[in-house]
Design a protein around this motif. Structure first.
Motif, short mmCIF file in Angstrom:
data_model
loop_
_atom_site.label_atom_id
_atom_site.label_comp_id
_atom_site.label_asym_id
_atom_site.label_seq_id
_atom_site.Cartn_x
_atom_site.Cartn_y
_atom_site.Cartn_z
N ALA A 99 -0.49 1.14 5.09
CA ALA A 99 0.32 0.22 4.28
C ALA A 99 -0.54 -0.53 3.28
O ALA A 99 -0.16 -0.71 2.12
N LEU A 102 -1.55 2.07 0.54
CA LEU A 102 -0.41 2.50 -0.28
C LEU A 102 0.11 1.37 -1.17
O LEU A 102 0.66 1.62 -2.25
N SER A 103 -0.08 0.13 -0.73
CA SER A 103 0.40 -1.00 -1.53
C SER A 103 -0.37 -1.16 -2.84
O SER A 103 0.07 -1.88 -3.74
N LYS A 146 -0.67 4.29 -6.88
CA LYS A 146 0.46 5.10 -7.33
C LYS A 146 -0.09 6.39 -7.90
O LYS A 146 -1.32 6.53 -8.07
N ILE A 179 3.74 -6.24 0.46
CA ILE A 179 3.69 -5.19 1.48
C ILE A 179 4.93 -5.26 2.36
O ILE A 179 5.53 -4.23 2.71
N GLU A 185 6.16 -1.34 1.70
CA GLU A 185 5.63 -0.42 2.71
C GLU A 185 6.10 -0.78 4.12
O GLU A 185 6.37 0.10 4.95
N TYR A 186 6.20 -2.07 4.42
CA TYR A 186 6.56 -2.48 5.78
C TYR A 186 8.02 -2.18 6.10
O TYR A 186 8.34 -1.45 7.05
N THR A 222 10.16 -0.38 4.38
CA THR A 222 10.60 0.96 4.03
C THR A 222 10.07 2.02 4.99
O THR A 222 10.81 2.92 5.42
N LEU A 223 8.79 1.92 5.35
CA LEU A 223 8.19 2.95 6.20
C LEU A 223 8.36 2.66 7.69
O LEU A 223 8.26 3.57 8.51
#
Length: 387
Positions: free
Chosen positions: A88, A91-92, A95, A227, A231-232, A234-235
């Motif tokens: 996370a 990825l934050s 892109k 995050i 990422e948090y 959503t994933l």
């Protein structure tokens, strides 16, 4: 803020839960709203309220407050595993079309993320020798958005000069992320040296009992909230309330455990240095280590991990030594009450090594056993090594 206050009181409101000494496990997925206006408010402020345990949960909130305070950051967010936290955080900051500079030989999961996962989505990664800060500058491109550090590394324990690399990153407006699992927040605080995001595998020292998985990302409120929203949520690699409670339990004894581990490790390393079967001990806290001064500068004490290179060219002798140990478990992780080994020889498959590490390397983790107990076990394993 006093360490004792953080570990025993911060974030805890005992009057709200029957004056219980231990915080309750709020084992719920949902939190009800009385009105549409209440729900509207919660939806608009999900990062700050308890609305749905895939986001926030009161038990998890206590853990996050304590870890942020220990690392000296504004905020923290808890994940279901260390790799959930690492992924996370990384990825934050990237892109498609971006570039990452990562230290060589990071934790195996991080290595896979960098070498195989990110390139699938158009993110280029350059791995560098982190012992020289200039290597980060030399590898930097116009599209570099992230420097990833792990100091010390997971197996051979090279360090990076954190402050120097942060200076390079700030000149170029590059985010810095570091895995601080080796040291814990008690022994090293990268945020105080300017690192943007600090990650931990809470599975290890923070949990301390080898019975829970978890990960933490610490940083500014703005970065952590971003995050959280992306990422948090959503994933979905979230930490359960029960696991948060176990990690809170681990935090209570963290200073005592780290002190015990440090002392025993020094005694075991001293014993190993005297053995003719040991060619080298890879441990940055030895005065003869090339990065000893940096280790003393960045870390307040040693921890329980080090690697030994056996004096042999025989795979059979390495295996015989490892297999003969009775009180060192053979396992992948570390940070619990039990002492462990992880032999590089385990990567020998189908007639060749699937590792860049020599088969003579064995990573040790020292737990909470008496040092004499562990040394006797090593002695008998050395005696059987040459049989």
């Amino acid at each position: 803020m006093d360490l004792s206050y953080i570990l025993n009181e911060l974030g805890e409101d005992r009057a709200a839960y029957f004056n219980a000494v231990a915080p309750p496990i709020i084992q719920t997925s949902n939190f009800a709203c009385k009105t549409v206006a209440d729900m509207r408010f919660m939806l608009q402020h999900e990062a700050e309220v308890d609305f749905y345990s895939r986001g926030n949960n009161p038990t998890v909130d206590i853990l996050e407050k304590k870890l942020a305070a220990l690392e000296g950051t504004e905020h923290a967010i808890a994940f279901g595993s260390g790799m959930g936290a690492v992924a996370a955080a990384v990825l934050s900051q990237v892109k498609a079309g971006d570039h990452v500079v990562c230290v060589n030989r990071p934790y195996i999961g991080t290595n896979k993320l960098m070498r195989y996962f990110l390139p699938r989505f158009g993110v280029e990664v350059t791995m560098v020798d982190g012992t020289q800060a200039a290597n980060f500058a030399q590898a930097t491109k116009e599209n570099t958005t992230l420097y990833y550090l792990e100091s010390p590394n997971s197996f051979t324990f090279e360090l990076q000069d954190i402050a120097q690399i942060v200076d390079i990153a700030r000149e170029r407006n590059i985010c810095t992320v570091i895995d601080n699992s080796f040291a814990t927040p008690l022994l090293q605080n990268p945020a105080a040296m300017g690192v943007d995001l600090v990650v931990h595998s809470a599975t290890k020292y923070i949990g301390g009992h080898s019975d829970v998985m978890g990960g933490i990302v610490c940083g500014s409120r703005e970065r952590i909230n971003r995050i959280f929203a992306a990422e948090y949520l959503t994933l979905g690699a979230v930490l359960s309330p029960h696991d948060a409670w176990l990690l809170l339990r681990g935090l209570r004894t963290l200073p005592l455990r780290m002190e015990r581990v440090a002392k025993t490790t020094r005694q075991v390393v001293a014993f190993l240095q005297r053995r003719e079967e040991v060619a080298e001990v890879l441990w940055p806290f030895l005065p003869e280590h090339p990065q000893y001064r940096l280790a003393r500068k960045q870390l307040r004490n040693n921890t329980g991990q080090f690697t030994v290179r056996l004096q042999t060219e025989s795979l059979a002798e390495v295996e015989r030594f490892c297999d003969s140990l009775q009180h060192f478990l053979m396992a992948a992780s570390w940070g619990g009450h039990e002492s462990l080994i992880y032999p590089a020889a385990a990567a020998y498959m189908e007639g060749k090594f699937r590792s860049s590490l020599p088969f003579t390397l064995i990573r040790f983790y020292i737990g909470l056993e008496d040092p004499e107990y562990l040394i006797r076990d090593l002695e008998q394993a050395f005696a059987r090594m040459k049989e």
